[in-house]
Design a protein around this motif. Structure first.
Motif, PDB file in Angstrom:
ATOM      1  N   HIS A  60       0.829  -1.206   0.000  1.00  0.00           N
ATOM      2  CA  HIS A  60       0.000   0.000   0.000  1.00  0.00           C
ATOM      3  C   HIS A  60       0.863   1.255   0.000  1.00  0.00           C
ATOM      4  O   HIS A  60       2.022   1.224   0.429  1.00  0.00           O
ATOM      5  CB  HIS A  60      -0.909   0.019   1.240  1.00  0.00           C
ATOM      6  CG  HIS A  60      -1.741  -1.207   1.377  1.00  0.00           C
ATOM      7  ND1 HIS A  60      -2.943  -1.370   0.731  1.00  0.00           N
ATOM      8  CD2 HIS A  60      -1.537  -2.360   2.087  1.00  0.00           C
ATOM      9  CE1 HIS A  60      -3.456  -2.560   1.030  1.00  0.00           C
ATOM     10  NE2 HIS A  60      -2.616  -3.175   1.856  1.00  0.00           N
ATOM     11  N   LYS A  85      -1.465  -2.376  -4.329  1.00  0.00           N
ATOM     12  CA  LYS A  85      -2.784  -1.766  -4.151  1.00  0.00           C
ATOM     13  C   LYS A  85      -2.729  -0.235  -4.151  1.00  0.00           C
ATOM     14  O   LYS A  85      -3.740   0.408  -3.903  1.00  0.00           O
ATOM     15  CB  LYS A  85      -3.413  -2.243  -2.834  1.00  0.00           C
ATOM     16  CG  LYS A  85      -3.631  -3.734  -2.767  1.00  0.00           C
ATOM     17  CD  LYS A  85      -4.707  -4.169  -3.729  1.00  0.00           C
ATOM     18  CE  LYS A  85      -5.030  -5.642  -3.539  1.00  0.00           C
ATOM     19  NZ  LYS A  85      -6.133  -6.079  -4.371  1.00  0.00           N
ATOM     20  N   GLY A  86      -1.553   0.314  -4.437  1.00  0.00           N
ATOM     21  CA  GLY A  86      -1.407   1.760  -4.385  1.00  0.00           C
ATOM     22  C   GLY A  86      -1.312   2.404  -5.749  1.00  0.00           C
ATOM     23  O   GLY A  86      -1.560   1.779  -6.781  1.00  0.00           O
TER      24      GLY A  86
END
Length: 164
Positions: A60, A85-86
């Protein structure tokens, strides 16, 4: 003749920049026999036919992984599926704390350094990659993002390998 020479120079320059990039590469690629057989302090590349289970790790932009700690047994071959997920480039590199720190210092000096090993995945935003790794030794090991600033911000997780 000069336009052709200029166009060729530009193309070669662009291609050579890509050759040194620290970008994403598909890790289902074939590694050299030396890379696949090299025993590291934290294990060795695993045989995909021997995978015992899959563990998913998300990276993240808050410079954290979920989960931040995983547990495996000595001898297990694990598929590590790592998802970014970033919105920033992230990676996951396996190693000892010292190896990761040394590698990070090298990355700060040579941020465009190209490297591709079975214990690394480099991920553009929204992408997923995987490593197959056999944890041959008991102990405490780590996975970290060595992108500039990420490691210093604490983007590291722990792997606890219990003895057989």
């Amino acid at each position: 003749m000069k336009p052709l020479l200029l166009a060729t120079s530009i193309i070669l320059g662009v291609v050579s920049i890509g050759a040194f990039a620290h970008g994403e590469k598909p890790h289902a690629q074939k590694f050299s026999a030396a890379q696949l057989s090299e025993e590291k302090a934290f294990g060795k590349a695993g045989d995909p036919k021997q995978i015992m289970r899959t563990i998913r790790i998300d990276g993240h932009d808050n410079m954290r992984y979920t989960p931040s700690e995983i547990r495996v047994k000595q001898g297990e071959t694990i598929r590590l599926v790592v998802a970014n997920k970033g919105n920033l480039m992230h990676e996951a590199v396996l190693g000892t704390r010292r190896e990761l720190g040394d590698h990070y210092e090298l990355m700060k000096k040579f941020p465009a350094m190209e490297h591709d090993e079975p214990h690394m995945v480099h991920l553009k935003p929204g992408r997923t990659g995987e490593m197959v790794w056999q944890f041959t030794k008991a102990g405490e090991f780590y996975f970290a993002c060595l992108m500039p600033g990420h490691y210093e911000a604490g983007m590291m997780g722990k792997i606890i390998v219990s003895a057989r």
